[in-house]
Design a protein around this motif. Structure first.
Motif, mmCIF file in Angstrom:
data_model
loop_
_atom_site.group_PDB
_atom_site.id
_atom_site.type_symbol
_atom_site.label_atom_id
_atom_site.label_comp_id
_atom_site.label_asym_id
_atom_site.label_seq_id
_atom_site.Cartn_x
_atom_site.Cartn_y
_atom_site.Cartn_z
ATOM 1 N N ASP A 307 2.199 -3.010 8.407
ATOM 2 C CA ASP A 307 2.459 -3.625 9.715
ATOM 3 C C ASP A 307 1.637 -2.965 10.813
ATOM 4 O O ASP A 307 1.083 -3.629 11.676
ATOM 5 C CB ASP A 307 3.930 -3.410 10.103
ATOM 6 N N VAL A 308 1.591 -1.640 10.792
ATOM 7 C CA VAL A 308 0.999 -0.901 11.902
ATOM 8 C C VAL A 308 -0.524 -0.769 11.762
ATOM 9 O O VAL A 308 -1.252 -0.790 12.750
ATOM 10 C CB VAL A 308 1.642 0.500 12.015
ATOM 11 N N PHE A 309 -1.000 -0.619 10.510
ATOM 12 C CA PHE A 309 -2.435 -0.368 10.285
ATOM 13 C C PHE A 309 -3.152 -1.577 9.680
ATOM 14 O O PHE A 309 -4.375 -1.536 9.506
ATOM 15 C CB PHE A 309 -2.639 0.813 9.321
ATOM 16 N N GLY A 310 -2.423 -2.602 9.287
ATOM 17 C CA GLY A 310 -3.030 -3.732 8.585
ATOM 18 C C GLY A 310 -2.902 -3.543 7.084
ATOM 19 O O GLY A 310 -2.438 -2.502 6.614
ATOM 20 N N PRO A 311 -3.313 -4.565 6.310
ATOM 21 C CA PRO A 311 -3.070 -4.575 4.866
ATOM 22 C C PRO A 311 -3.532 -3.300 4.159
ATOM 23 O O PRO A 311 -4.591 -2.754 4.480
ATOM 24 C CB PRO A 311 -3.880 -5.778 4.379
ATOM 25 N N TYR A 312 -2.739 -2.852 3.189
ATOM 26 C CA TYR A 312 -3.123 -1.704 2.354
ATOM 27 C C TYR A 312 -4.485 -2.000 1.735
ATOM 28 O O TYR A 312 -4.713 -3.082 1.198
ATOM 29 C CB TYR A 312 -2.057 -1.485 1.273
ATOM 30 N N PRO A 313 -5.423 -1.033 1.793
ATOM 31 C CA PRO A 313 -6.815 -1.346 1.442
ATOM 32 C C PRO A 313 -7.173 -1.382 -0.043
ATOM 33 O O PRO A 313 -8.281 -1.799 -0.381
ATOM 34 C CB PRO A 313 -7.608 -0.236 2.144
ATOM 35 N N PHE A 314 -6.280 -0.931 -0.939
ATOM 36 C CA PHE A 314 -6.674 -0.818 -2.347
ATOM 37 C C PHE A 314 -5.741 -1.632 -3.252
ATOM 38 O O PHE A 314 -4.819 -2.274 -2.778
ATOM 39 C CB PHE A 314 -6.699 0.662 -2.762
ATOM 40 N N ASP A 315 -6.021 -1.571 -4.567
ATOM 41 C CA ASP A 315 -5.297 -2.428 -5.516
ATOM 42 C C ASP A 315 -4.023 -1.805 -6.078
ATOM 43 O O ASP A 315 -3.287 -2.489 -6.792
ATOM 44 C CB ASP A 315 -6.226 -2.786 -6.689
ATOM 45 N N ALA A 316 -3.798 -0.540 -5.824
ATOM 46 C CA ALA A 316 -2.600 0.119 -6.361
ATOM 47 C C ALA A 316 -2.370 1.391 -5.558
ATOM 48 O O ALA A 316 -3.262 1.854 -4.833
ATOM 49 C CB ALA A 316 -2.796 0.475 -7.840
ATOM 50 N N TYR A 317 -1.167 1.934 -5.681
ATOM 51 C CA TYR A 317 -0.892 3.235 -5.066
ATOM 52 C C TYR A 317 0.163 3.992 -5.857
ATOM 53 O O TYR A 317 0.942 3.391 -6.602
ATOM 54 C CB TYR A 317 -0.427 3.112 -3.596
ATOM 55 N N GLY A 318 0.171 5.291 -5.697
ATOM 56 C CA GLY A 318 1.210 6.134 -6.276
ATOM 57 C C GLY A 318 0.806 7.584 -6.158
ATOM 58 O O GLY A 318 -0.245 7.915 -5.604
ATOM 59 N N ILE A 319 1.683 8.459 -6.656
ATOM 60 C CA ILE A 319 1.372 9.884 -6.626
ATOM 61 C C ILE A 319 1.410 10.452 -8.036
ATOM 62 O O ILE A 319 2.040 9.891 -8.938
ATOM 63 C CB ILE A 319 2.346 10.679 -5.728
ATOM 64 N N ALA A 320 0.718 11.575 -8.204
ATOM 65 C CA ALA A 320 0.838 12.375 -9.421
ATOM 66 C C ALA A 320 1.413 13.722 -9.002
ATOM 67 O O ALA A 320 1.112 14.215 -7.907
ATOM 68 C CB ALA A 320 -0.529 12.562 -10.082
ATOM 69 N N VAL A 321 2.266 14.293 -9.840
ATOM 70 C CA VAL A 321 2.874 15.585 -9.527
ATOM 71 C C VAL A 321 2.422 16.610 -10.552
ATOM 72 O O VAL A 321 2.514 16.370 -11.766
ATOM 73 C CB VAL A 321 4.416 15.471 -9.516
ATOM 74 N N VAL A 322 1.902 17.740 -10.053
ATOM 75 C CA VAL A 322 1.445 18.817 -10.937
ATOM 76 C C VAL A 322 2.049 20.127 -10.457
ATOM 77 O O VAL A 322 2.447 20.261 -9.304
ATOM 78 C CB VAL A 322 -0.098 18.915 -10.984
ATOM 79 N N ASP A 323 2.095 21.097 -11.341
ATOM 80 C CA ASP A 323 2.725 22.371 -11.036
ATOM 81 C C ASP A 323 1.698 23.352 -10.462
ATOM 82 O O ASP A 323 0.506 23.247 -10.734
ATOM 83 C CB ASP A 323 3.309 22.934 -12.332
ATOM 84 N N GLY A 324 2.158 24.300 -9.660
ATOM 85 C CA GLY A 324 1.301 25.397 -9.222
ATOM 86 C C GLY A 324 0.219 24.986 -8.242
ATOM 87 O O GLY A 324 -0.722 25.737 -7.985
ATOM 88 N N GLU A 460 -11.924 -3.261 11.326
ATOM 89 C CA GLU A 460 -13.372 -3.254 11.537
ATOM 90 C C GLU A 460 -14.091 -2.295 10.588
ATOM 91 O O GLU A 460 -15.187 -2.572 10.139
ATOM 92 C CB GLU A 460 -13.666 -2.874 12.982
ATOM 93 N N TYR A 461 -13.483 -1.170 10.301
ATOM 94 C CA TYR A 461 -14.172 -0.165 9.477
ATOM 95 C C TYR A 461 -13.614 -0.093 8.061
ATOM 96 O O TYR A 461 -13.905 0.837 7.321
ATOM 97 C CB TYR A 461 -14.117 1.205 10.169
ATOM 98 N N ARG A 462 -12.816 -1.082 7.683
ATOM 99 C CA ARG A 462 -12.190 -1.114 6.359
ATOM 100 C C ARG A 462 -13.218 -0.890 5.245
ATOM 101 O O ARG A 462 -14.255 -1.536 5.188
ATOM 102 C CB ARG A 462 -11.520 -2.480 6.189
ATOM 103 N N ASN A 463 -12.923 0.054 4.378
ATOM 104 C CA ASN A 463 -13.781 0.397 3.239
ATOM 105 C C ASN A 463 -15.222 0.708 3.636
ATOM 106 O O ASN A 463 -16.159 0.427 2.903
ATOM 107 C CB ASN A 463 -13.709 -0.695 2.163
ATOM 108 N N GLY A 464 -15.352 1.319 4.803
ATOM 109 C CA GLY A 464 -16.676 1.688 5.279
ATOM 110 C C GLY A 464 -16.714 3.106 5.821
ATOM 111 O O GLY A 464 -15.865 3.936 5.495
#
Ligand code: TRP
Ligand code: ZN
Length: 500
Positions: A307-324, A460-464
């Motif tokens: 809503d605030v920044f415009g459409p999410y720019p990529f095809d997927a999202y998520g996080i990975a969790v690693v230790d240390g 204007e600067y999407r993916n640039g």
């Protein structure tokens, strides 16, 4: 630690451990950082593999580097990369990589020789358009001589085959191990910002040359191998599995990653339904239900920021969790979090917002000079405050902004955010005063113009690529106001301006 100083968490660890200014939550003081670690290379001197190669032509000298204001030697000129195809086999026992990387590029001038950034490993061979070529290596540069001069505008494919044991390097910008790391539980992962992409891939290692990527990562079955983008397929063959990932939108080399280990890729169907973005996380066993409850908010966060920044720019999202891992990093479509961040719900929610906001600011809209890093960190910090405004109301946001302003007041030895030092790129000023730049802008132009600026900038600067001057110009044209004094004082002034 001030409660209100939570926004800088993503990097506070580094600051506390290493920054003489000592800014950041005191709770991270105990994080040990081995600053004695010398950059590690695993291959023998390059000359043993390239004794037949003639010395590089002298005209390559001015192609070594892109003239970045902080790291002039980073990246390479003379060509632009369009696509990287990374075909990498990783054997955790005895921890070796065998890889072939194809680099599809277009020459921007005639090239008798050109360079890539690459550290470590034994190079088996290099070809251009299928023909073997000679090469030399010096100080992280891989200098390649085509058999015939490449002409301006010519497209050419360089393929580099290499083997060796990956090892982290220490960047000038932050004194932590970067590049390929192995966590205490045996998970392997890559964190590179700003300049460790070259420690595992031969790349044009500068954010002004973004490219699309395909990854084929082969690991012993049943280990998981995640990379940026969308999982296209998984093939198995005699005890090995090849994981094919595609990043169809351009990506800076510092955001390329793999996460390999005894992990599970979990589709978050509720977040996917809420946001319309395919949400999947790459998680080890044993994450608490409290932490998972916070993680479930990613759908709402994606919805809010779209809503605030415009459409999410990529095809997927998520996080990975690693230790240390001391921190969190916004690798494109797959941010990486250290376990301890995930375990504290309040910290976790803040950093989830921060790394998600980077997908717009930093990853999609990428500064083409490291001196403009506040365009990443200031925006991601301000996004934390917007989330507080959204979830807790304007008074909570005002209190947060005030607390951060007071913190900045105590850190008067820090450079202004528009002029970060090369040896402390991710200092608190870049984050906090960088966020306050946007607070000051919003106060000056009003809510309507401010949110219009954010949407216009993101579109204007999407993916640039972008520079600070582009953002200032856009802010002035959307608001119709002269904002010279505001940006001069907040971005470049020695004194912290008065909080509006
Ligand atoms: N960009 C990261 C953040 O969100 C900070 C960071 C920069 C970092 N380089 C890193 C973290 C390397 C871990 C490793 O704030
Ligand atoms: Zn950040």
């Amino acid at each position: 630690m001030l409660r209100r100083s939570v926004p800088v968490v993503a990097i506070a660890i580094v600051l506390t451990a290493c920054n003489p200014s000592g800014f950041g939550p005191a709770t991270f003081d105990s994080i040990a950082v081995d600053t004695t670690l010398a950059p590690t290379t695993t291959s023998p001197p390059a000359s043993t593999t390239t004794t037949a190669a003639p010395p590089p032509p002298s005209d390559v000298a001015d192609l070594l580097g892109l003239g970045d204001s902080l790291y002039p030697e980073l990246g390479n000129s003379g060509y632009e990369v369009n696509h990287y195809s990374v075909d990498l086999t990783f054997d955790p026992e005895p921890k070796t990589i065998t890889a072939r990387v194809e680099i599809e590029a277009t020459a921007t001038q005639p090239l008798a020789a050109f360079s890539l950034d690459f550290i470590g490993f034994d190079i088996a061979d290099i070809t251009i358009d299928g023909d073997p070529v000679s090469f030399t290596r010096q100080d992280g540069e891989l200098i390649i001589e085509p058999n015939a001069t490449i002409t301006a505008d010519q497209q050419f494919v360089t393929a580099v085959s290499y083997t060796g044991t990956p090892a982290p390097i220490v960047s000038q910008a932050i004194p932590i191990e970067m590049g390929w790391r192995t966590d205490p539980t045996g998970i392997n992962y890559v964190v590179s910002e700003p300049d460790a992409g070259r420690s595992w891939l031969p790349v044009n290692d500068h954010p002004s040359d973004k490219a699309t990527y395909s990854f084929r990562i082969t690991v012993p079955d049943p280990l998981v191998a995640a990379a940026n983008g969308v999982l296209v397929e998984r093939l198995t063959d005699l005890g090995w599995a090849t994981w094919v990932w595609e990043s169809a939108q351009p990506m800076a080399s510092y955001l390329a990653t793999v996460v390999i280990g005894d992990l599970e890729i979990t589709e978050d169907e509720a977040s996917t339904a809420t946001s319309g973005v395919a949400v999947r996380n790459v998680l080890p066993d044993g994450i608490s239900s409290n932490s998972l409850a916070v993680l479930d908010k990613q759908g709402e966060m994606l919805e809010f920021f779209a809503d605030v920044f415009g459409p999410y720019p990529f095809d997927a999202y998520g996080i990975a969790v690693v230790d240390g891992f001391e921190s969190a990093l916004e690798n494109q479509t797959l941010s990486i979090f250290g376990t301890y961040m995930v375990e504290s719900p309040r910290l976790f929610e803040t950093v989830l917002v921060h790394e998600l906001a980077h997908q717009w600011f930093g990853n999609s809209i990428t500064p083409t000079d490291w001196g403009d890093i506040w365009l990443n960190e200031g925006f991601a910090t301000y996004a934390e405050w917007l989330w507080i405004e959204h979830t807790e109301g304007p008074a909570a946001m005002a209190a947060t902004v005030g607390g951060n302003y007071r913190q900045m007041g105590l850190a008067s030895d820090l450079d202004p955010p528009g002029n970060p030092p090369a040896d402390d790129l991710f200092n608190a000023s870049v984050y906090v005063r960088g966020g306050l730049v946007l607070h000051a802008l919003r106060s000056e132009v009003g809510d309507d113009a401010f949110f219009e600026i954010l949407l216009t900038y993101a579109a204007e600067y999407r993916n640039g690529g972008v520079r600070t001057a582009d953002f200032i110009e856009l802010s002035e044209s959307v608001s119709g106001q002269d904002l010279t004094d505001l940006f001069d004082s907040w971005l470049y002034g020695d004194e912290l301006p008065t909080l509006p």
